[in-house]
Design a protein around this motif. Structure first.
Motif, PDB file in Angstrom:
ATOM      1  N   ARG A  15      16.069 -16.284  18.782  1.00 41.77           N
ATOM      2  CA  ARG A  15      15.203 -15.160  19.140  1.00 41.77           C
ATOM      3  C   ARG A  15      13.869 -15.666  19.701  1.00 41.77           C
ATOM      4  NH1 ARG A  15      17.284 -10.157  17.133  1.00 41.77           N
ATOM      5  NH2 ARG A  15      15.491  -9.165  18.110  1.00 41.77           N
ATOM      6  N   PHE A  16      13.364 -16.758  19.125  1.00 38.69           N
ATOM      7  CA  PHE A  16      12.116 -17.326  19.661  1.00 38.69           C
ATOM      8  C   PHE A  16      12.355 -17.956  21.034  1.00 38.69           C
ATOM      9  CE2 PHE A  16      10.854 -17.242  15.112  1.00 38.69           C
ATOM     10  CZ  PHE A  16       9.688 -16.510  15.259  1.00 38.69           C
ATOM     11  N   VAL A  17      13.489 -18.658  21.164  1.00 32.44           N
ATOM     12  CA  VAL A  17      13.797 -19.295  22.450  1.00 32.44           C
ATOM     13  C   VAL A  17      13.906 -18.225  23.535  1.00 32.44           C
ATOM     14  CG1 VAL A  17      15.561 -20.578  23.726  1.00 32.44           C
ATOM     15  CG2 VAL A  17      14.892 -21.342  21.441  1.00 32.44           C
ATOM     16  N   ASP A  72       8.388 -22.400   8.436  1.00 31.16           N
ATOM     17  CA  ASP A  72       9.381 -21.604   9.158  1.00 31.16           C
ATOM     18  C   ASP A  72      10.635 -22.443   9.415  1.00 31.16           C
ATOM     19  OD1 ASP A  72       8.849 -18.734  10.750  1.00 31.16           O
ATOM     20  OD2 ASP A  72      10.617 -19.837  11.405  1.00 31.16           O
ATOM     21  N   LEU A  73      11.747 -21.744   9.561  1.00 30.64           N
ATOM     22  CA  LEU A  73      13.008 -22.388   9.944  1.00 30.64           C
ATOM     23  C   LEU A  73      13.012 -22.796  11.405  1.00 30.64           C
ATOM     24  CD1 LEU A  73      15.699 -19.863   8.577  1.00 30.64           C
ATOM     25  CD2 LEU A  73      15.303 -22.178   7.713  1.00 30.64           C
ATOM     26  N   SER A  74      12.231 -22.103  12.220  1.00 29.28           N
ATOM     27  CA  SER A  74      12.336 -22.240  13.674  1.00 29.28           C
ATOM     28  C   SER A  74      11.425 -23.345  14.212  1.00 29.28           C
ATOM     29  CB  SER A  74      11.977 -20.911  14.346  1.00 29.28           C
ATOM     30  OG  SER A  74      11.731 -21.121  15.717  1.00 29.28           O
ATOM     31  N   ASP A  98      13.788 -24.432   5.164  1.00 31.72           N
ATOM     32  CA  ASP A  98      13.901 -23.270   4.280  1.00 31.72           C
ATOM     33  C   ASP A  98      12.719 -23.230   3.320  1.00 31.72           C
ATOM     34  OD1 ASP A  98      14.643 -21.253   2.593  1.00 31.72           O
ATOM     35  OD2 ASP A  98      16.199 -22.422   1.580  1.00 31.72           O
ATOM     36  N   VAL A  99      11.840 -22.277   3.522  1.00 28.49           N
ATOM     37  CA  VAL A  99      10.622 -22.236   2.706  1.00 28.49           C
ATOM     38  C   VAL A  99      10.943 -21.909   1.247  1.00 28.49           C
ATOM     39  CG1 VAL A  99      10.054 -19.803   3.146  1.00 28.49           C
ATOM     40  CG2 VAL A  99       8.229 -21.441   2.688  1.00 28.49           C
ATOM     41  N   LEU A 100      12.088 -21.295   0.998  1.00 26.86           N
ATOM     42  CA  LEU A 100      12.425 -20.970  -0.394  1.00 26.86           C
ATOM     43  C   LEU A 100      12.646 -22.243  -1.211  1.00 26.86           C
ATOM     44  CD1 LEU A 100      14.791 -17.920   0.141  1.00 26.86           C
ATOM     45  CD2 LEU A 100      12.356 -17.935  -0.295  1.00 26.86           C
TER      46      LEU A 100
HETATM   47  C1  LIG Z   1      10.319 -11.201  11.190  1.00 23.28           C
HETATM   48  S1  LIG Z   1       9.852 -12.840  11.535  1.00 23.28           S
HETATM   49  C2  LIG Z   1       8.119 -12.802  11.116  1.00 23.28           C
HETATM   50  C3  LIG Z   1       7.315 -13.909  11.723  1.00 23.28           C
HETATM   51  C4  LIG Z   1       5.811 -13.800  11.441  1.00 23.28           C
HETATM   52  N1  LIG Z   1       5.519 -13.718  10.031  1.00 23.28           N
HETATM   53  C5  LIG Z   1       5.217 -12.636  12.173  1.00 23.28           C
HETATM   54  O1  LIG Z   1       4.739 -11.708  11.527  1.00 23.28           O
HETATM   55  O2  LIG Z   1       5.213 -12.655  13.417  1.00 23.28           O
HETATM   56  C6  LIG Z   1      10.540 -13.733  10.155  1.00 23.28           C
HETATM   57  C7  LIG Z   1      10.286 -15.222  10.214  1.00 23.28           C
HETATM   58  O3  LIG Z   1      10.813 -15.826   9.053  1.00 23.28           O
HETATM   59  C8  LIG Z   1      11.463 -17.042   9.425  1.00 23.28           C
HETATM   60  N2  LIG Z   1      12.459 -17.323   8.374  1.00 23.28           N
HETATM   61  C9  LIG Z   1      13.532 -16.570   8.023  1.00 23.28           C
HETATM   62  N3  LIG Z   1      14.157 -17.111   6.963  1.00 23.28           N
HETATM   63  C10 LIG Z   1      13.459 -18.232   6.631  1.00 23.28           C
HETATM   64  C11 LIG Z   1      13.572 -19.199   5.602  1.00 23.28           C
HETATM   65  N4  LIG Z   1      14.547 -19.166   4.681  1.00 23.28           N
HETATM   66  N5  LIG Z   1      12.647 -20.201   5.550  1.00 23.28           N
HETATM   67  C12 LIG Z   1      11.646 -20.263   6.469  1.00 23.28           C
HETATM   68  N6  LIG Z   1      11.473 -19.361   7.444  1.00 23.28           N
HETATM   69  C13 LIG Z   1      12.371 -18.357   7.531  1.00 23.28           C
HETATM   70  C14 LIG Z   1      12.026 -16.774  10.799  1.00 23.28           C
HETATM   71  O4  LIG Z   1      12.282 -17.940  11.519  1.00 23.28           O
HETATM   72  C15 LIG Z   1      10.917 -15.916  11.403  1.00 23.28           C
HETATM   73  O5  LIG Z   1       9.930 -16.684  12.033  1.00 23.28           O
END
Ligand SMILES: C[S@@+](CC[C@H](N)C(=O)[O-])C[C@H]1O[C@@H](n2cnc3c(N)ncnc32)[C@H](O)[C@@H]1O
Length: 202
Positions: A15-17, A72-74, A98-100
Protein backbone atom coordinates in the motif's frame (compact mmCIF):
# COMPACT_ATOMS: atom_id res chain seq x y z
CA UNK A 1 12.64 -6.90 15.96
CA UNK A 2 11.93 -9.50 13.36
CA UNK A 3 9.06 -9.46 10.96
CA UNK A 4 6.34 -12.02 11.63
CA UNK A 5 4.03 -12.05 8.61
CA UNK A 6 1.23 -13.73 10.57
CA UNK A 7 1.02 -10.52 12.57
CA UNK A 8 -0.88 -8.88 9.73
CA UNK A 9 -3.32 -10.08 7.11
CA UNK A 10 -2.95 -6.88 5.12
CA UNK A 11 -0.19 -5.95 2.69
CA UNK A 12 0.86 -2.66 4.25
CA UNK A 13 4.18 -2.50 2.41
CA UNK A 14 2.50 -2.65 -1.00
CA UNK A 15 0.00 0.00 0.00
CA UNK A 16 2.90 2.36 0.72
CA UNK A 17 4.68 1.38 -2.49
CA UNK A 18 1.47 2.08 -4.46
CA UNK A 19 0.88 5.29 -2.49
CA UNK A 20 -2.61 3.95 -1.66
CA UNK A 21 -2.86 5.18 1.91
CA UNK A 22 -6.32 6.66 2.64
CA UNK A 23 -5.67 6.55 6.40
CA UNK A 24 -3.15 9.39 6.12
CA UNK A 25 -4.47 12.73 7.30
CA UNK A 26 -2.08 14.94 5.26
CA UNK A 27 -1.68 17.17 8.31
CA UNK A 28 -0.63 16.91 11.92
CA UNK A 29 -3.36 15.26 13.94
CA UNK A 30 -5.34 17.99 15.73
CA UNK A 31 -5.68 15.66 18.72
CA UNK A 32 -1.88 15.38 18.96
CA UNK A 33 -1.58 19.18 18.78
CA UNK A 34 -4.16 19.52 21.58
CA UNK A 35 -2.13 17.09 23.72
CA UNK A 36 0.98 19.09 22.94
CA UNK A 37 -0.71 22.29 24.15
CA UNK A 38 -1.93 20.48 27.27
CA UNK A 39 1.65 19.46 28.18
CA UNK A 40 1.16 15.75 27.44
CA UNK A 41 4.19 15.64 25.13
CA UNK A 42 7.08 17.34 26.91
CA UNK A 43 10.58 17.73 25.42
CA UNK A 44 12.83 14.92 26.65
CA UNK A 45 9.97 12.44 27.10
CA UNK A 46 10.45 8.98 25.66
CA UNK A 47 7.61 8.27 23.26
CA UNK A 48 6.88 5.39 20.91
CA UNK A 49 4.63 5.54 17.85
CA UNK A 50 3.67 1.95 16.97
CA UNK A 51 2.76 1.50 13.31
CA UNK A 52 4.00 5.01 12.57
CA UNK A 53 3.70 4.56 8.79
CA UNK A 54 4.52 7.87 7.09
CA UNK A 55 2.70 9.98 9.68
CA UNK A 56 4.26 13.43 10.11
CA UNK A 57 3.86 13.33 13.90
CA UNK A 58 7.11 11.36 14.18
CA UNK A 59 9.41 14.05 12.72
CA UNK A 60 7.32 16.78 14.36
CA UNK A 61 7.72 15.33 17.86
CA UNK A 62 11.43 14.65 17.25
CA UNK A 63 11.75 18.30 16.21
CA UNK A 64 10.03 19.36 19.44
CA UNK A 65 12.79 17.65 21.42
CA UNK A 66 11.09 14.39 22.36
CA UNK A 67 13.02 11.11 22.33
CA UNK A 68 10.91 9.40 19.67
CA UNK A 69 10.81 5.80 18.50
CA UNK A 70 8.79 4.91 15.41
CA UNK A 71 8.10 1.28 14.57
CA UNK A 72 6.57 -0.25 11.48
CA UNK A 73 6.52 -3.39 9.36
CA UNK A 74 6.94 -1.37 6.18
CA UNK A 75 10.48 -0.64 4.98
CA UNK A 76 9.06 1.90 2.52
CA UNK A 77 7.26 3.83 5.24
CA UNK A 78 10.38 3.85 7.40
CA UNK A 79 12.54 5.03 4.48
CA UNK A 80 10.10 7.93 4.13
CA UNK A 81 10.43 8.70 7.85
CA UNK A 82 14.23 8.53 7.65
CA UNK A 83 14.20 11.05 4.82
CA UNK A 84 11.78 13.36 6.67
CA UNK A 85 13.98 13.25 9.77
CA UNK A 86 17.10 13.99 7.75
CA UNK A 87 15.39 16.83 5.88
CA UNK A 88 14.38 18.44 9.17
CA UNK A 89 17.73 17.75 10.86
CA UNK A 90 16.00 15.65 13.53
CA UNK A 91 16.83 12.33 15.12
CA UNK A 92 14.61 9.43 16.11
CA UNK A 93 14.88 5.69 16.52
CA UNK A 94 13.25 3.68 13.73
CA UNK A 95 12.44 -0.01 14.25
CA UNK A 96 11.44 -2.22 11.35
CA UNK A 97 9.39 -5.33 12.09
CA UNK A 98 6.55 -6.52 14.24
CA UNK A 99 6.18 -3.91 16.96
CA UNK A 100 4.19 -6.33 19.11
CA UNK A 101 7.47 -8.22 19.61
CA UNK A 102 9.29 -5.05 20.70
CA UNK A 103 10.68 -5.13 24.23
CA UNK A 104 12.55 -1.88 24.96
CA UNK A 105 15.63 -1.63 27.14
CA UNK A 106 14.07 1.29 28.98
CA UNK A 107 10.37 2.04 29.46
CA UNK A 108 8.52 4.80 27.65
CA UNK A 109 6.75 7.82 29.14
CA UNK A 110 4.18 7.95 26.37
CA UNK A 111 2.69 5.81 23.62
CA UNK A 112 1.15 7.80 20.79
CA UNK A 113 -1.51 5.52 19.32
CA UNK A 114 -2.73 6.76 15.95
CA UNK A 115 -4.60 4.30 13.68
CA UNK A 116 -2.51 1.32 14.80
CA UNK A 117 -4.94 -0.47 17.12
CA UNK A 118 -7.64 -0.22 14.46
CA UNK A 119 -5.21 -1.57 11.85
CA UNK A 120 -4.21 -4.85 13.49
CA UNK A 121 -6.41 -7.94 13.38
CA UNK A 122 -8.64 -7.82 16.49
CA UNK A 123 -7.29 -11.21 17.67
CA UNK A 124 -3.94 -9.44 18.30
CA UNK A 125 -5.40 -6.73 20.50
CA UNK A 126 -4.73 -8.59 23.73
CA UNK A 127 -1.06 -8.98 22.71
CA UNK A 128 -0.92 -5.25 22.05
CA UNK A 129 -2.43 -4.40 25.43
CA UNK A 130 0.14 -6.65 27.12
CA UNK A 131 2.96 -5.02 25.13
CA UNK A 132 1.71 -1.53 26.06
CA UNK A 133 1.81 -2.48 29.75
CA UNK A 134 5.42 -3.58 29.34
CA UNK A 135 6.47 -0.56 27.29
CA UNK A 136 5.06 2.11 29.58
CA UNK A 137 6.53 2.99 32.94
CA UNK A 138 4.03 3.00 35.83
CA UNK A 139 2.21 6.30 35.51
CA UNK A 140 3.03 6.44 31.79
CA UNK A 141 0.35 7.62 29.39
CA UNK A 142 -1.29 5.95 26.42
CA UNK A 143 -2.44 8.78 24.14
CA UNK A 144 -5.24 6.90 22.47
CA UNK A 145 -7.19 7.75 19.36
CA UNK A 146 -9.89 5.09 19.24
CA UNK A 147 -11.33 4.75 15.72
CA UNK A 148 -15.13 4.61 15.74
CA UNK A 149 -16.72 2.41 13.11
CA UNK A 150 -19.99 0.48 13.38
CA UNK A 151 -19.61 -1.74 10.32
CA UNK A 152 -17.82 -5.06 10.95
CA UNK A 153 -14.53 -5.90 9.22
CA UNK A 154 -11.43 -3.89 8.55
CA UNK A 155 -8.90 -2.47 8.62
CA UNK A 156 -9.85 -0.14 10.09
CA UNK A 157 -11.52 -2.27 12.76
CA UNK A 158 -13.80 -0.32 15.06
CA UNK A 159 -12.62 0.47 18.58
CA UNK A 160 -15.89 1.14 20.40
CA UNK A 161 -15.40 2.42 23.94
CA UNK A 162 -17.18 -0.60 25.49
CA UNK A 163 -14.72 -2.94 23.76
CA UNK A 164 -11.83 -0.68 24.81
CA UNK A 165 -12.89 -0.86 28.47
CA UNK A 166 -12.70 -4.65 28.18
CA UNK A 167 -9.33 -4.55 26.43
CA UNK A 168 -7.78 -2.00 28.82
CA UNK A 169 -9.15 -3.17 32.18
CA UNK A 170 -9.40 -0.83 35.15
CA UNK A 171 -7.00 -2.97 37.21
CA UNK A 172 -4.19 -2.01 34.80
CA UNK A 173 -5.36 1.33 33.39
CA UNK A 174 -6.79 4.53 34.87
CA UNK A 175 -9.47 5.80 32.51
CA UNK A 176 -10.80 9.29 31.89
CA UNK A 177 -14.59 9.67 31.98
CA UNK A 178 -16.09 8.50 28.69
CA UNK A 179 -17.67 11.97 28.28
CA UNK A 180 -14.19 13.53 28.34
CA UNK A 181 -13.06 11.80 25.14
CA UNK A 182 -12.78 14.29 22.26
CA UNK A 183 -14.02 13.22 18.81
CA UNK A 184 -11.77 14.09 15.85
CA UNK A 185 -13.40 13.20 12.50
CA UNK A 186 -11.00 11.59 10.08
CA UNK A 187 -10.78 13.76 6.91
CA UNK A 188 -10.45 10.86 4.46
CA UNK A 189 -11.94 7.75 6.12
CA UNK A 190 -15.49 8.99 5.45
CA UNK A 191 -15.26 11.28 8.46
CA UNK A 192 -15.12 8.40 10.93
CA UNK A 193 -14.42 9.92 14.34
CA UNK A 194 -11.39 9.02 16.40
CA UNK A 195 -11.99 9.39 20.13
CA UNK A 196 -9.02 10.99 21.87
CA UNK A 197 -8.34 10.17 25.49
CA UNK A 198 -5.43 9.52 27.83
CA UNK A 199 -5.22 6.19 29.68
CA UNK A 200 -2.71 6.00 32.51
CA UNK A 201 -0.83 2.77 33.15
CA UNK A 202 -1.13 1.84 36.84
C1 LIG B 1 -3.47 2.44 9.20
S1 LIG B 1 -1.74 2.55 9.07
C2 LIG B 1 -1.40 3.95 10.13
C3 LIG B 1 -0.07 4.59 9.88
C4 LIG B 1 0.16 5.85 10.72
N1 LIG B 1 0.00 5.61 12.14
C5 LIG B 1 -0.74 6.96 10.28
O1 LIG B 1 -1.59 7.40 11.05
O2 LIG B 1 -0.59 7.43 9.13
C6 LIG B 1 -1.20 1.19 10.08
C7 LIG B 1 0.31 1.04 10.13
O3 LIG B 1 0.64 -0.02 11.00
C8 LIG B 1 1.69 -0.78 10.41
N2 LIG B 1 1.61 -2.14 11.00
C9 LIG B 1 0.58 -3.02 10.90
N3 LIG B 1 0.84 -4.11 11.64
C10 LIG B 1 2.05 -3.91 12.22
C11 LIG B 1 2.85 -4.65 13.13
N4 LIG B 1 2.48 -5.86 13.61
N5 LIG B 1 4.03 -4.12 13.54
C12 LIG B 1 4.43 -2.90 13.08
N6 LIG B 1 3.71 -2.15 12.25
C13 LIG B 1 2.53 -2.65 11.81
C14 LIG B 1 1.44 -0.70 8.93
O4 LIG B 1 2.58 -0.97 8.17
C15 LIG B 1 0.95 0.74 8.79
O5 LIG B 1 2.00 1.64 8.60
Amino acid sequence: MTEEPERTSFDWENRFVADDTPWERQELHPGMLAWMRAGELEPGSRVIIPGCGRSPELAFLAGCGLDVTGADLSATALAFQRQALEAGGHEATLLEGDVLAHRPDAPYDRVYEQTFLCAIPPRLRVDYERALCEWLKPGGHLLALFMQKDVPGGPPYGCALDAMHELFPAERWIWPDDEDFVAWPHPSLKGKPELAGVLVRR
